[in-house]
Design an enzyme around this catalytic site. Sequence first.
Site, PDB file in Angstrom:
ATOM      1  N   LYS A  90       0.832  -1.186   0.000  1.00 37.92           N
ATOM      2  CA  LYS A  90       0.000   0.000   0.000  1.00 37.92           C
ATOM      3  C   LYS A  90       0.879   1.253   0.000  1.00 37.92           C
ATOM      4  CE  LYS A  90      -3.866   1.998   2.682  1.00 37.92           C
ATOM      5  NZ  LYS A  90      -4.679   1.817   3.917  1.00 37.92           N
ATOM      6  N   SER A 165      -9.526   1.510   3.113  1.00 42.88           N
ATOM      7  CA  SER A 165      -8.693   2.264   2.202  1.00 42.88           C
ATOM      8  C   SER A 165      -7.636   1.438   1.486  1.00 42.88           C
ATOM      9  CB  SER A 165      -8.001   3.397   2.962  1.00 42.88           C
ATOM     10  OG  SER A 165      -7.149   2.877   3.981  1.00 42.88           O
ATOM     11  N   SER A 189      -9.847  -0.666   7.249  1.00 41.47           N
ATOM     12  CA  SER A 189      -9.213  -0.469   5.943  1.00 41.47           C
ATOM     13  C   SER A 189      -8.510  -1.687   5.376  1.00 41.47           C
ATOM     14  CB  SER A 189      -8.218   0.695   6.021  1.00 41.47           C
ATOM     15  OG  SER A 189      -8.900   1.921   6.154  1.00 41.47           O
TER      16      SER A 189
END
Length: 469
Positions: A90, A165, A189
């Site tokens: 990420k 996310s 997330s």
Amino acid sequence: MTARTGGPMDWAADGGIDAFLAAIRAGTISAETMVRTCLSRIDTQDRAGPALRAMLRITPDLIDMARARDLARQGGAPLTPLHGVPIAIKDNIDLYGMATTSGCAALAGAMPPRNAPVVDALLNAGAVPVGKTNLSEFSFEIRSRSSLGGDTLNPFTPTVTSGGSSGGTAVAVAAGFALAGIGTDTGGSIRVPAAYTGLVGLRPTWGAISTQGVAPLAPSTDTVGVITRLVADAALLFDILAPLRPARATPPTMAGMRVGVVRQLFGTHPDIVRGIEDAIATLRDAGATLEDFPALPDALIPAGAHIVDEEFGPAFDTYLRDNFEPGSVPASLNELIASGRFLRDYDADLRARALPRDPAVRTAIRARHARLRDTLDTMMTARGFDALLYPPSGVLPDSLDNPKGGWAPELAACTGWPALVVPTGRAGNGLPLSAELLGRAHDEATLFALGTALEARLGPRPVPTLEPK
């Protein structure tokens, strides 16, 4: 399991870590072949075809890194725990030599001076970082939309969100751009995108994995987590990323395991309810006892003022000042806002969170979290529960906007306890269904045991069918 594309066994699409390492030992695949397959899928599915937009950047020397792993193996080096395993990272986690952008255009040149410790742990175990993944900008929401990458699309239904996310990481693993991924979880997330893309998602005990070199959202609830295809893969990555965690005295067994079912979180979607009922029946068949958990009083339900509002501004200011090469980022959050180079959806949130905060509000929120944790602990102890079970989201995504899935993910975030999401099948519209398991602090082993029982009896994970256009 049959391959979706690319031959009798498409490792990028179908394989788990253990099976891949077995093939490495047998000499039937190489790390270089694997990463080339991942890159081919990125070209046809992420850049073209359905254009999933999971990847923001590819590691420049990816093929050289994979080839080096192969040469070391040919030279007699022992097989490392993640030898040649392609991992998606990420883009709020530092990988030296690549910008850490949090999806924000103003941070497109944000160069960290070193790897985050979690990345070093992966590299030392032999992993190969495929690249940096798209996310909800600043990790603000539970979709994955950013000014650098746009919306990350769900590989099962590209007209809906992948969740967030950490949606880019989840899609990279689901669509075959990597075998596993790391992301972050502040209030769901990791778990929401894992649920929406048919994967295993682990939010570990808060503090078990280092968050150094990771963009903050709310430090008192932030954690790095993992997204994988199998529960065993999540357990393996957790062992590598959290080597200093307290060890459980005895491994858990299903016989005598007691699980509380939080029906308060079921919602009304018939497919979601069916998926959890299937999980309940499955765990009972495996030997566990499942009973309904009492409803939490309204005063303890996570709602109202959120810790992100109180912690993001000062934490991100410090992060901009201390985490990057001089001159590669705005000097402060206010300077970033003044640049205008961010997703305009977040203009109001950024400006509000950059304002001075009242410490009393933060203290009150943290006290509320502590009351929730203590109450859950008391209620679980009184009934002898080892874990709790509920759906990670009360809805399935139906657009590219934020799904209103309820407060289920906040139970782990507010308590600091570990949670594991495991696929349980598919809804009538083809989207994945999942169950979330919540355990006490440092008892990830119980979650892995329960998750493995679900996985073994409910069949292989859902796999999207993606064909080049």
